[in-house]
Design an enzyme around this catalytic site. Structure first.
Site, PDB file in Angstrom:
ATOM      1  N   HIS A 247       2.092  13.156  -6.344  1.00  0.00           N
ATOM      2  CA  HIS A 247       1.938  13.578  -4.931  1.00  0.00           C
ATOM      3  C   HIS A 247       2.745  14.720  -4.454  1.00  0.00           C
ATOM      4  O   HIS A 247       2.558  15.689  -3.979  1.00  0.00           O
ATOM      5  CB  HIS A 247       2.044  12.538  -3.771  1.00  0.00           C
ATOM      6  CG  HIS A 247       1.894  12.920  -2.456  1.00  0.00           C
ATOM      7  ND1 HIS A 247       0.489  12.824  -1.745  1.00  0.00           N
ATOM      8  CD2 HIS A 247       2.445  13.459  -1.357  1.00  0.00           C
ATOM      9  CE1 HIS A 247       0.546  13.065  -0.639  1.00  0.00           C
ATOM     10  NE2 HIS A 247       1.873  13.693  -0.277  1.00  0.00           N
ATOM     11  N   HIS A 320      -5.339  13.532   3.645  1.00  0.00           N
ATOM     12  CA  HIS A 320      -4.816  12.041   3.949  1.00  0.00           C
ATOM     13  C   HIS A 320      -5.875  10.982   3.668  1.00  0.00           C
ATOM     14  O   HIS A 320      -6.371  10.453   4.537  1.00  0.00           O
ATOM     15  CB  HIS A 320      -4.499  11.805   5.548  1.00  0.00           C
ATOM     16  CG  HIS A 320      -3.142  11.325   5.643  1.00  0.00           C
ATOM     17  ND1 HIS A 320      -2.772  10.479   6.705  1.00  0.00           N
ATOM     18  CD2 HIS A 320      -1.824  11.601   4.962  1.00  0.00           C
ATOM     19  CE1 HIS A 320      -1.500   9.800   6.484  1.00  0.00           C
ATOM     20  NE2 HIS A 320      -0.899  10.672   5.362  1.00  0.00           N
TER      21      HIS A 320
END
Lengths: 992, 274
Positions: A247, A320
């Site tokens: 990430h 998200h």
């Protein structure tokens, strides 16, 4: 002891929320109940006298005109089932927080950390239900058990005297504060066990790099000096795992990849990111030379381009996905308020001017049994929609552009893209605003929300597929008002020069924000004990890693400390000094004066070895479906208009404030009835200027089934077409790429990783080719690489998806154009060539077929056309312009007609086409780089002169009679329908 | 008596979000000095309401509307004291007594209603008699609404206007009077300034979506008996330029947005009467 104040509507007052719940029980769960009413419950966990409780109930907690209340007694009277839903301990409770603030003001007291107000809600259901039915409603509609708990009472079992007992969901943590030490000097299995059990998401080779680091003599000696042993602390391991997570580190995009194409030709790519993305921008910028409008790219939280003599624009798009799969509302809400903090934390900080949102879901009409841990797509749809609504509307940022894409492979992980743009003065107090600087000695200051256990392991969690052990702490609720207060404060502090540097706390929390800022000074010293907590009992590593929302980290020069802190206090914003930046070369973390982590900055940020990966491209083969060209295509057109990917999204759009800040020029909805589908948004961020910002996007995951190269080419072309449709200028334009992929790393669970990686390589190649061909510099982007679901034997992977967003300008908003037909008698044109390219089309999806030929983009021809169209628009020669995309020409023409409330007659024979002999293919091919345009009859000649040298043709006329009529290749009518009839097909699908 | 410099104040903070366009509207309407002042500056005593002539309460989500729209901020305004120990609410009452004017839009209207500053029947400032609650649809909506404006109303902001076309952007815009007597008095005294209507802008309508929230008597805005305190759900500050109009690319629309008149009326009133 805790008290309950219950507040409900007086009996004569309509309970709109209750009615909405009743409707959703019917629509979403297919159950009939007679009525639902609601009661708001405030559990006040404080010792208060009855006068004080009455003052609270009658004052801030109820509205005397429409509501009534009871204290420590139940309001509920008539119901068959009562369901009370409250938040679990530690979950962000915005209503409770506001209630506590109002209490403090009203009673003039400062509650202690344990004295809180908790909000919950009762649903009083009348209807013929058994307990299982009530439970179904509670579990599958009203409460998400990851973050909420519920209690169910039947009419017979309810205590009408005392009601539901008062119970405060306090966080009770009794664990002693500890810092664990972990021995990394162990076997491979042991290392992997550590990685797995601690949710570090690190591979064996990465664990071995850690092992080697901690074994180094010089490292040991240095650790001894700061009081650390030879073993790694949990704080260090967690900080490393977060910093090195996919990430945060984008390991796949930076890997060394050996790529073999369909002929076996090998290419070695050292970093997709550097080669194709950064490479494209480098090339575009060097070609632009003096005209280069990029100000800051790839180095900050968001990209910056120049806007006018006094301002720069900032834009960032994030995803998200993983949190939204578990809790769609909280996931999407934190998605939007989270991406808000990127432009806010870019350069010296920008004022936020719009949001964008693009969602990818499985069909809301999904009827198969749901696999474990998967929420129904309709629940995801509604939860995500509401999360973005609350995040955007409450922050006062207009949501101006977006779309919703449906494909059942998004069942395992929905995609939630959220974007935010900002505007900033070029200079603040005489210094450029777009750069970042931290000096040794500057204070580390955290502002905004407090730290809790929320969002711990978010960065590592989103670096994995969704699995049984996915941590529920990754789920959190955003608090837009705390953030709004902080933004008001920070922009004031910025303009007074009270800080030197700012960045947001997102994934990885303080570990990431302070770690990144410390690179500017080369070191930091931070004491976690100083950090303000939501509740007691957090371990040091949790404080460092928590992703609790609404926080920014700043570097404040010591001489500004007092003014900064006073301003924060006056504006109701919490600000805390946690330590200072230094130039020691170490990331040094203490707890109460004792070292708990001390890592070499160089190792922390550059110690990660580059991954080596293989990619092998084997083009998939699909055939076109066997379907006849129908004599009458009217039913097909209606079916296509009604398909979720094409139909109106008005019900969602209306629930987003798209006009706040006052600069709205082209809204998401256009046309005679304010309900046609606009191609892009235009707004004026500076109200006394006529220069407008244009924002658009393209997304077409279906084409990935054939070739991700063309998927990306089409997404870029679509974004650019949408941008041009409203009058956007090719000068000053910038692109953002957001990749959402399925795991391309090889493992037992992932046998076709090499193919997926090849898909990624090809997508990047297209990104480079088309960004440079169209001269669109890429200024920012993001990748989310683990969009898979694996539980038991079931694996669901998303189709590789790239969202391409474009931001740019229109010099004079008065020249902007909308998509709706304007006047009777206007000639209708199609620009661009229609080809036999129905692979991945909505039309072939009707036949459950992928088809053979994916649309390809001829950038050279397209760019010529785009320049000509731009010229025609700037001369005011275009009355309407609409992009041809999903559903092709047929859909674009119909939308143009019914959005204008006018009829249209079209002759397919006149459509410029290559080798198409079927009406249905002409109507529904998704060939790129095409537009439907209407022009005033008097401007016909001038318009055609502007377009000279391009493929285009006049194909029909706008009519007064509200009929939509298309003549086919053999001169018979192939489509004939009333425009209102077509519009109804287009509007009905998602009207809920 | 007339004064030259008209000073407008737009109060921001705690979740307001239309302050920039409201300040712009004041300027376009002719106010000479326009300040956006954060609520905390009023509390700290850095700025005083009494130094201004025109108080603007902009739209937004005060405290997230967490306890009901504008509710928590109404409590704050009611009880807050400045650093000098003065009551902010007293400042507002004095401000009204001085003949000055207050405009509350959307969340600002909700605040005025819950503070009892409109309609303040018979001068009962501070007694809540009406409210705004959840739309009948149960959803927040952004859509443009036609309004019919009562020309007999004492409202100084709508003088000369008979209709308006403005966006509504709210989830809690349903107007409810405390009881039938309150409604009667509002009507008798012409305090119902604006009502939702259809394109003809003649009579009030209850049909959704023309009446976007189910307001009683389609009421969109009311004023106090002096006509100097006015609250309205639709947003005049969102329609200052013709390109704000949702159909400006297809219909002839005047250069100036319809919302400007409200602010110009405010400034002209002050120029004549202060």
């Amino acid at each position: 002891m805790a008290h309950r104040i219950e507040v409900g509507f007086k009996s004569a007052i309509r309970d709109a929320l209750g009615e909405k719940v009743r409707k959703r029980i019917k629509d979403d769960l297919n159950m009939a109940v007679a009525a639902v009413r609601t009661i708001e419950v405030y559990t006040v966990d404080m010792d208060l006298g009855s006068d004080e409780l009455t003052a609270l109930a009658a004052g801030p907690f109820s509205d005397p005109v429409i509501q009534e209340y009871l204290i420590d007694r139940p309001l509920a009277r008539e119901f068959d089932w009562l369901i009370e839903v409250g938040l679990r301990p530690g979950v962000t409770d915005n209503v409770g927080r506001t209630a506590r603030e109002a209490l403090a003001l009203l009673l003039n007291r400062s509650p202690s950390i344990d004295e809180k107000v908790y909000a919950s809600r009762q649903y009083l259901i009348c209807g013929d239900l058994d307990r299982a039915g009530a439970e179904h409603i509670a579990k599958d509609l009203l409460a998400n058990e990851l973050i909420q708990h519920f209690e169910i009472f039947s009419r017979a079992a309810f205590d009408y005297e005392r009601g539901v007992p008062a119970k405060a969901p306090r966080v009770r943590e009794s664990a002693a504060l500890t810092v664990e030490e972990i021995d990394l000097n162990d076997s491979a299995e042991e290392l992997m066990r550590i990685s797995r059990e601690r949710l570090l998401a690190l591979s064996l080779s990465e664990m071995k790099v850690l092992q080697a680091y901690f074994a180094r003599e010089d490292v040991r000696a240095q650790r001894q000096q700061v009081g650390l042993g030879a073993r790694a602390t949990d704080v260090e391991l967690e900080a490393l795992a977060q910093t090195w997570s996919e990430h945060c580190k984008h390991k796949i995009f930076n890997a060394a990849i050996e790529y073999a194409d369909e002929r076996g030709q090998q290419t070695v790519i050292n970093s997709l990111f550097d080669t194709y993305i950064r490479g494209a921008t480098r090339k575009v910028r060097s070609k632009l030379g003096d005209r280069d409008w990029c100000v800051s790219v790839f180095t900050d939280n968001a990209g910056i381009i120049s806007w006018d003599d006094h301002h720069n624009l900032v834009f960032k798009v994030e995803t998200h996905n993983s949190p939204s799969a578990l809790d769609p509302y909280g996931g999407a809400l934190t998605g939007i308020v989270g991406v808000n903090r990127d432009p806010l934390g870019t350069g010296k900080g920008s004022r936020l001017i719009f949001n964008t949102d693009v969602f990818c879901f499985a069909t809301p009409f999904y009827e198969e049994p749901l696999p474990p841990r998967i929420l129904h797509p309709r629940r995801i749809y509604e939860g995500v929609r509401e999360g973005v609504e609350h995040g955007g509307n409450k922050s006062g940022i207009p949501t101006v552009n977006g779309s919703i894409v449906f494909d059942d492979r998004f069942l395992g992980k929905p995609l939630v893209y959220c974007g935010t743009a900002g505007i900033m003065p070029r200079e603040i107090l005489g210094a450029p605003s777009h750069t970042k600087e931290v000096r040794p000695g500057d204070l580390i200051v955290m502002t905004g929300g407090r730290i809790g256990k929320d969002g711990i392991h978010g960065a590592t969690f989103s670096s994995e597929e969704l699995h049984e052990g996915s941590p529920v702490t990754a789920v959190q609720i955003g608090d837009p008002i705390t953030q709004k207060r902080m933004i008001d404060f920070l922009l004031t502090a910025r303009d007074r020069g009270l800080y030197r540097c700012i960045t947001d706390n997102g994934a990885g929390g303080l570990s990431s924000s302070v770690g990144e800022m410390a690179q500017h000074s080369n070191g930091c010293e931070l004491d976690l004990k100083a950090a303000p907590l939501k509740y007691a009992g957090l371990q040091p590593w949790e404080i460092l890693l928590s992703e609790a929302q609404e926080r920014m980290t700043l570097a404040v020069p010591p001489k500004e400390r007092e003014e900064f802190m006073t301003l924060a206090q006056n504006m109701g914003v919490e600000a805390t000094v946690l330590g200072h930046f230094i130039d020691s070369g170490y990331f040094h973390i203490l707890y109460d004066g004792k070292t708990v982590a001390c890592l070499d900055m160089q190792f922390l940020h550059a110690g990660l070895p580059r991954m080596q990966l293989l990619a092998v491209w084997k083009p998939p083969r699909h055939r076109d479906p066997e379907c006849a060209d129908p004599v009458d295509s009217t039913p097909l057109l209606k079916k296509l208009l009604a398909r979720p990917n094409i139909c109106s999204k008005e019900a969602v759009v209306r629930q987003y404030d798209h006009e706040v800040q006052g600069g709205s020029v082209i809204k998401p909805l256009s046309g005679i009835a304010n309900d046609g589908p606009s191609d892009a948004a235009v707004l004026r961020p500076v109200l006394d200027s006529l220069q407008g910002v244009v924002v658009s996007h393209g997304i077409c995951p279906r084409y990935s089934d054939l070739d991700t190269y063309h998927m990306v080419a089409c997404a870029i072309d679509e974004a650019l077409r949408n941008f041009l449709c409203v009058g956007g200028s090719l000068e000053g334009i910038a692109g953002l790429d957001n990749f959402c992929w399925c795991d391309p790393l090889p493992s037992e669970k992932n046998p076709d990783a090499e193919y997926k990686l090849a898909q990624l390589v090809r997508a990047n190649m297209a990104l480079y080719d088309y960004a440079t061909a169209y001269m669109v510099p890429l200024i920012s982007g993001k990748d989310s690489m683990k969009n898979d679901y694996i539980i038991g034997a079931l694996k669901i992977s998303i189709p590789p998806t790239v969202l391409f967003s474009i931001i740019g300008r229109i010099d004079d908003v008065r020249k902007a154009v909308t998509m709706d037909a304007k006047s009777v008698g206007d000639p209708v044109y199609v620009l661009g060539e229609t080809r036999d390219e129905l692979g991945g089309s909505e039309y072939f999806s009707l036949y459950n077929s992928i088809g053979a030929q994916v649309p390809a983009v001829d950038a050279k021809k397209a760019l010529k056309l785009y320049r000509s169209l731009g010229k025609a628009m700037s001369r005011g020669l275009v009355r309407s312009c609409h992009d041809c995309s999903d559903g092709g020409l047929g859909v674009a023409l119909a939308e143009t007609a019914f959005s204008g409330g006018l009829g249209m007659t079209v002759d397919l024979k006149k459509v410029p086409a290559a080798k198409i002999s079927r009406n249905d293919f002409l109507l529904f091919s998704e060939s790129q780089s095409r537009f439907v345009v209407t022009v005033a009859p008097d401007d016909r000649k001038d318009f055609e002169r502007c377009l000279k040298g391009n493929i285009f043709a006049e194909i029909g006329i706008v009519e007064k009679d509200p009929q939509f009529r298309i003549t086919g290749l053999n001169d018979t009518i192939v489509i004939e329908a009333g425009i209102f009839d077509l519009k109804e097909s287009w509007q009905k699908t998602l009207r809920f | 008596m007339s004064r030259k410099n008209i000073r407008a104040l737009v109060v921001s903070g705690n979740g307001t979000n239309c302050e920039v366009e409201m300040a712009h509207a004041c300027r376009v309407g002719g106010a000479d000095d326009v300040d956006i002042v954060h609520f905390s500056q009023l509390l700290q005593g850095e700025k005083s309401l009494l130094d201004y002539d025109f108080l603007n309460l902009p739209g937004g989500f005060l405290d997230g509307d967490d306890l009901g729209s504008a509710k928590a901020h109404a409590i704050r305004l009611r009880y807050a004291r400045t650093a000098h120990g003065e009551s902010l609410f007293d400042h507002i009452l004095t401000f009204i007594q001085q003949g000055k004017i207050i405009l509350g839009i959307c969340n600002g209207f909700q605040l005025l209603a819950k503070l009892g500053l409109v309609p303040a029947l018979n001068g009962a400032y501070g007694t809540q008699a009406t409210t705004l609650t959840f739309n009948d649809s149960g959803t927040f909506e952004d859509r443009w609404a036609y309004l019919t404006v009562k020309e007999k109303s004492p409202c100084i902001f709508t003088r000369g206007l008979s209709s308006l076309y403005l966006p509504v952007r709210h989830g809690e815009g349903k107007f409810i009077p405390g009881d039938a007597a309150v409604l009667q008095e509002l009507q008798d005294k012409n305090l119902v300034v604006a009502q939702y209507t259809d394109r003809s802008c003649e009579k009030a309508v209850m049909d959704y979506p023309l009446n976007p929230n189910g307001s009683v008597e389609a009421i969109a805005g009311i004023c106090d008996e002096t006509g100097r305190v006015f609250g309205m759900m639709p947003h005049p500050e969102a329609y200052l330029h013709y390109t704000n109009h949702p159909r400006w690319t297809r219909e002839p629309v005047p250069e100036e947005g319809m919302g400007v008149a409200i602010f110009r009326n405010a400034v002209e009133y002050l120029k004549k009467n202060l």
